[in-house]
Scaffold this active site. Structure first.
Site, PDB file in Angstrom:
ATOM      1  N   GLU A  18     -11.697   0.885   4.701  1.00 17.63           N
ATOM      2  CA  GLU A  18     -12.586   1.322   5.768  1.00 17.63           C
ATOM      3  C   GLU A  18     -13.725   0.337   5.997  1.00 17.63           C
ATOM      4  O   GLU A  18     -14.197   0.161   7.135  1.00 17.63           O
ATOM      5  CB  GLU A  18     -13.138   2.712   5.444  1.00 17.63           C
TER       6      GLU A  18
ATOM      7  N   TYR B 223     -10.807  -4.526  -7.856  1.00 21.17           N
ATOM      8  CA  TYR B 223      -9.365  -4.793  -7.836  1.00 21.17           C
ATOM      9  C   TYR B 223      -9.127  -6.281  -8.040  1.00 21.17           C
ATOM     10  O   TYR B 223      -9.889  -7.120  -7.566  1.00 21.17           O
ATOM     11  CB  TYR B 223      -8.684  -4.243  -6.586  1.00 21.17           C
TER      12      TYR B 223
ATOM     13  N   TYR C  70      -5.604  -2.373 -10.077  1.00 19.60           N
ATOM     14  CA  TYR C  70      -6.817  -1.616  -9.805  1.00 19.60           C
ATOM     15  C   TYR C  70      -7.589  -1.305 -11.085  1.00 19.60           C
ATOM     16  O   TYR C  70      -7.005  -0.990 -12.126  1.00 19.60           O
ATOM     17  CB  TYR C  70      -6.491  -0.284  -9.124  1.00 19.60           C
TER      18      TYR C  70
ATOM     19  N   ARG D  60     -10.561   1.068 -10.923  1.00 18.76           N
ATOM     20  CA  ARG D  60     -11.489   1.833 -10.092  1.00 18.76           C
ATOM     21  C   ARG D  60     -11.693   3.272 -10.575  1.00 18.76           C
ATOM     22  O   ARG D  60     -12.299   4.079  -9.875  1.00 18.76           O
ATOM     23  CB  ARG D  60     -11.004   1.831  -8.642  1.00 18.76           C
TER      24      ARG D  60
ATOM     25  N   ASN E 256      -1.961   4.445   5.155  1.00 19.98           N
ATOM     26  CA  ASN E 256      -2.208   3.577   3.997  1.00 19.98           C
ATOM     27  C   ASN E 256      -1.770   4.186   2.668  1.00 19.98           C
ATOM     28  O   ASN E 256      -2.585   4.428   1.783  1.00 19.98           O
ATOM     29  CB  ASN E 256      -3.703   3.245   3.921  1.00 19.98           C
TER      30      ASN E 256
ATOM     31  N   ARG F  77      -0.680   4.408  -1.002  1.00 20.43           N
ATOM     32  CA  ARG F  77      -0.779   3.584  -2.209  1.00 20.43           C
ATOM     33  C   ARG F  77      -0.291   4.414  -3.397  1.00 20.43           C
ATOM     34  O   ARG F  77      -1.015   5.256  -3.922  1.00 20.43           O
ATOM     35  CB  ARG F  77      -2.231   3.136  -2.459  1.00 20.43           C
TER      36      ARG F  77
ATOM     37  N   THR G 118       2.386  -0.663  12.710  1.00 20.95           N
ATOM     38  CA  THR G 118       2.563  -2.101  12.525  1.00 20.95           C
ATOM     39  C   THR G 118       3.949  -2.371  11.952  1.00 20.95           C
ATOM     40  O   THR G 118       4.481  -1.583  11.169  1.00 20.95           O
ATOM     41  CB  THR G 118       1.502  -2.698  11.590  1.00 20.95           C
TER      42      THR G 118
ATOM     43  N   GLY H 227      -3.540  -4.935   7.646  1.00 26.74           N
ATOM     44  CA  GLY H 227      -3.453  -3.635   8.313  1.00 26.74           C
ATOM     45  C   GLY H 227      -4.799  -3.137   8.783  1.00 26.74           C
ATOM     46  O   GLY H 227      -4.917  -2.538   9.862  1.00 26.74           O
ATOM     47  N   ASP H 228      -5.829  -3.381   7.988  1.00 27.29           N
ATOM     48  CA  ASP H 228      -7.181  -2.962   8.372  1.00 27.29           C
ATOM     49  C   ASP H 228      -7.663  -3.734   9.599  1.00 27.29           C
ATOM     50  O   ASP H 228      -8.337  -3.177  10.469  1.00 27.29           O
ATOM     51  CB  ASP H 228      -8.160  -3.177   7.213  1.00 27.29           C
TER      52      ASP H 228
END
Length: 346
Positions: A36, A89, A104, A106, A167, A169, A245, A285-286
């Site tokens: 984001e 990451y 990751y 996080r 998205n 994951r 996409t 993609g973002d």
């Protein structure tokens, strides 16, 4: 000037230099990124007013992150403080037949421990035209998912357009709920759905017949994804526009790139780009999402121009290191017009 609000996690990105493997690296290139936040940076670069909402820990790394966002013109006044840490990451960039890898780190990040009620969404959405989130944020924790739903419902109540990039994951959904349990309530709030060629299948079991993402040979038939868009609209009738996409992967350095936008019962297919020397595809993609939002807010009902802008913007992102798409409207429009020569601009 249009105002766009995005909500999610931003992380410290530690990437191995050049094409080194993790086992070879003795240093890492440090930048920041997250779905984001990447969209907010793109839109700020296109002259839009943006506000990125997240929760950050009170330490110097988070302050450096804040300074980086501000440097790119992203509004940060709605960020809240607290929690233990900034997520990290690690990125190992692939080459030719060796794919890139992401690891990751996080767990227990500040935004993963956010709770509903911590953000005053009425204040955040004052004067806002658009709210964007991704399927990454609700994958972090139940409380992050609940806060995301709180935000989306507030945006609906206040008449703010809502978009979501699905998205998916698989490595993030670890807290006991699956994406199929959590995402439907969130996507029900969306006016615009964004996905890649396999997100709809991974999240909702929706796919074009006979499609295998691992065996595209670089060629993805855009027309086959009209059925995916129609199925998503049937499941989520609020979503008047669906964008997908289409990445054809020849190898790690060579992809084809295009997209479709389904709106008003018509499928709009973009030009297909042949990206032969990828510098960095993370954030691709973002950057498409940012370009799509810009196009929908700027070009009105000219959906063909909108999808062409979004794909050209994200094509250019593949030439830029880091998560952020640091391109201008002029650069995107030149590529849309057919100027992909890369000649020096003097």
């Amino acid at each position: 000037m249009k105002k766009i609000v995005t909500f999610g996690e931003i992380m410290l990105r530690l990437a191995t230099p050049e094409y080194l493997r993790f086992s070879q690296a003795t240093s890492y290139e440090a930048t920041f990124g997250g779905g984001e936040a990447n969209v907010a940076v793109s839109l700020a670069g296109f002259g839009m007013q943006t506000s990125f909402v997240t929760r950050l820990p009170e330490n110097d790394i988070a302050k450096a992150c804040l300074a980086d966002l501000r440097k790119h013109g992203v509004g940060t006044s709605d960020i809240v403080w607290g929690g233990e840490r900034l997520g990290i990451y690690f990125l190992e960039t692939g080459a030719v037949s060796r794919p890139s890898k992401v690891v990751y780190d996080r767990a227990h990040s500040s935004v993963s421990t956010i709770e509903p009620g911590m953000i005053d969404w009425e204040k955040v959405f004052a004067g806002a035209d658009w709210f964007h989130f991704t399927g990454i944020t609700p994958a972090l924790s139940q409380s992050a998912a609940d806060t995301c739903l709180e935000a989306a419902r507030a945006a609906n109540r206040l008449g703010v357009t809502v978009s979501c990039d699905l998205n998916y994951r698989k490595n993030l959904w670890k807290y006991g709920k699956s994406c199929t349990e959590v995402m439907p309530a969130l996507v029900e709030c969306c006016d615009v759905i964004i996905a890649n060629e396999e997100d709809a299948e991974k999240v909702f079991g929706i796919k074009p017949e006979g499609f295998d993402v691992t065996a595209t040979g670089g060629q993805v038939d855009a027309a086959r994804f009209e059925s995916v868009a129609k199925q998503l609209q049937a499941k989520f009738p609020r979503a008047e526009r669906v964008a997908i996409t289409l990445r054809g992967s020849i190898n790690a350095n060579h992809n084809t790139w295009s997209a479709v936008l389904y709106a008003g019962g018509t499928l709009y297919a973009s030009r297909r780009y042949d990206i032969t020397h990828i510098v960095d595809r993370v954030g691709g993609g973002d950057s498409f999402g940012g370009g799509l939002i810009y196009g929908l807010l700027t070009y009105g009902g000219d959906y063909q121009k909108t999808i062409e802008f979004a794909v050209a913007a994200s094509c250019l992102k593949h030439t830029i290191k880091g998560d952020f798409n640091l391109v201008t409207i002029d650069e995107v429009e030149k590529l849309m017009g057919g100027d992909g020569s890369g000649r020096v601009s003097r």
